[in-house]
Enzyme design. Structure first.
Site, PDB file in Angstrom:
ATOM      1  N   ASN A 148      42.088 -33.285  -4.984  1.00  0.00           N
ATOM      2  CA  ASN A 148      41.388 -32.517  -6.010  1.00  0.00           C
ATOM      3  C   ASN A 148      40.856 -31.211  -5.440  1.00  0.00           C
ATOM      4  O   ASN A 148      40.547 -31.119  -4.250  1.00  0.00           O
ATOM      5  CB  ASN A 148      40.204 -33.316  -6.577  1.00  0.00           C
ATOM      6  N   LYS A 232      44.316 -28.077 -13.697  1.00  0.00           N
ATOM      7  CA  LYS A 232      43.683 -29.388 -13.515  1.00  0.00           C
ATOM      8  C   LYS A 232      42.235 -29.219 -13.062  1.00  0.00           C
ATOM      9  O   LYS A 232      41.355 -29.997 -13.436  1.00  0.00           O
ATOM     10  CB  LYS A 232      44.454 -30.234 -12.505  1.00  0.00           C
ATOM     11  N   ASN A 236      38.309 -30.882 -14.165  1.00  0.00           N
ATOM     12  CA  ASN A 236      37.318 -31.392 -13.217  1.00  0.00           C
ATOM     13  C   ASN A 236      36.010 -30.618 -13.307  1.00  0.00           C
ATOM     14  O   ASN A 236      34.924 -31.193 -13.193  1.00  0.00           O
ATOM     15  CB  ASN A 236      37.874 -31.316 -11.797  1.00  0.00           C
ATOM     16  N   ASN A 240      33.147 -33.350 -13.946  1.00  0.00           N
ATOM     17  CA  ASN A 240      32.559 -33.982 -12.763  1.00  0.00           C
ATOM     18  C   ASN A 240      31.091 -33.689 -12.517  1.00  0.00           C
ATOM     19  O   ASN A 240      30.266 -34.608 -12.440  1.00  0.00           O
ATOM     20  CB  ASN A 240      33.393 -33.629 -11.521  1.00  0.00           C
TER      21      ASN A 240
END
Length: 356
Positions: A148, A232, A236, A240
């Site tokens: 990530n 992506k 996040n 997150n």
């Protein structure tokens, strides 16, 4: 050096009820034997090392092992390595539950040079993983990062040529149920590419794509991998930090207008940075982040899980990375900067938090 030998697989158990047909998840027809799959590709990748036996590392490595490749897992924990060797991998899929024997070590010297190294560690462990590479690679080894956030390629470039670095983004939903037990809860594509426009590197990547797809990991080779990484990243960024700060499940984040506004502000800042870098940013990023919240409504984000378990988070590679990129471009990102500071503040105050 301690190298653990593979165990004898234990019997399977009843599979969970999942929604994605396995043939669709794998991208192959049911009933095709492992030998037939291997014969379909020129298998230039024979020995594989997976650094980081978390959910994604076990999933990719487990399927490559099941395909018949020589797969080793590198773990920093002696205790977990011994457990994985004794019990192997329990892989839940839509067609059933499979036990896969694993070869695990905490030392690279017993593995030797590999044709493929997959890095699946947390972003803050990338330097540690990179330090293991010299004894694992030869001149044609591909090193695939499936992590990530941003900044991993820059770390890897310090120890190997950029032509040997592959960048991957996967949209498979894999949950670590417990040590050595993973659940494949949702199929999605995997995209692989390189930041370096090199024809030889592209040829190697094409072979890697073919092998991964043959193993059941539907993969495509793309020219815009950096844009896919950033797209992506937008999801996040939207989920997150906000879930870690509010301690809300993903679906609950979009129930609050205030939190939705913060989500939109953080993503909008990241979009401005991506566009300033010349990338084609996804104009629907905010809506896609909200949709992801609803699609994974009962999930606790990885960052929330880290906070609840009082562990270090990947905030520096997600919101913090946007702040760093923005400063280099002279762009203000106050929302992401505050989110980064708050999460880092929580990390540093775990032992000070009041008990209920």
């Amino acid at each position: 050096m301690r190298v653990h030998k593979p165990y004898t697989p234990r019997p399977g158990c009843h599979p969970p009820r999942l929604s994605i047909p396995q043939s669709e998840a794998q991208g192959i027809k049911p009933g095709v034997s492992v030998l037939t799959r291997l014969r379909r590709v020129e298998c230039t990748i024979k020995r594989v090392a997976v650094i980081g036996p978390g959910a994604i590392g076990l999933f990719f490595g487990g399927l490559l092992s099941r395909l018949g490749l020589d797969v080793w897992f590198l773990d920093k924990s002696e205790e977990r390595a011994a457990y994985l060797v004794k019990h192997g991998l329990l892989l839940e899929e839509t067609t059933g539950v499979t036990s896969i024997p694993l070869k695990v070590t905490t030392d690279t010297t017993g593995i030797g040079p590999c044709d493929l190294v997959i890095i699946c560690v947390k972003s803050y462990d990338t330097e540690s993983a990179a330090s293991l590479l010299p004894s694992l690679i030869h001149q044609n080894t591909l090193v695939l990062t499936l992590q990530n956030g941003l900044g991993h390629v820059e770390v890897l470039k310090k120890v190997l040529p950029e032509r040997q670095i592959a960048v991957g983004v996967t949209f498979h939903g894999v949950t670590l149920v417990e040590t050595g037990h993973i659940r494949h809860a949702g199929a999605g594509p995997t995209c692989i590419g390189s930041f370096l426009p090199d024809e030889k590197a592209r040829g190697q990547l094409a072979k890697l794509v073919e092998i991964l797809t043959t193993a059941g990991l539907a993969t495509k080779l793309v020219d815009n991998i950096e844009e896919i990484v950033w797209n992506k990243l937008m999801v996040n960024i939207g989920i997150n930090a906000l879930s870690a700060l509010t301690r809300l499940k993903n679906g609950d984040l979009v129930k609050s207008p205030e939190i939705q506004n913060l989500m939109a502000m953080a993503i909008t800042e990241a979009l401005a940075v991506a566009r300033s870098k010349g990338l084609r940013a996804n104009p629907q990023a905010v809506e896609e982040a909200k949709a992801a919240c609803l699609a994974t409504a009962e999930n606790r984000s990885s960052m929330l899980q880290d906070v609840l378990n009082k562990k270090r988070t990947e905030i520096e590679a997600i919101n913090g990375a946007v702040v760093k990129e923005a400063k280099a471009l002279g762009i203000a990102t106050p929302v992401n900067e505050v989110l980064t500071i708050l999460v880092k503040g929580i990390e540093k105050s775990y032992n000070l938090q009041a008990e209920r």
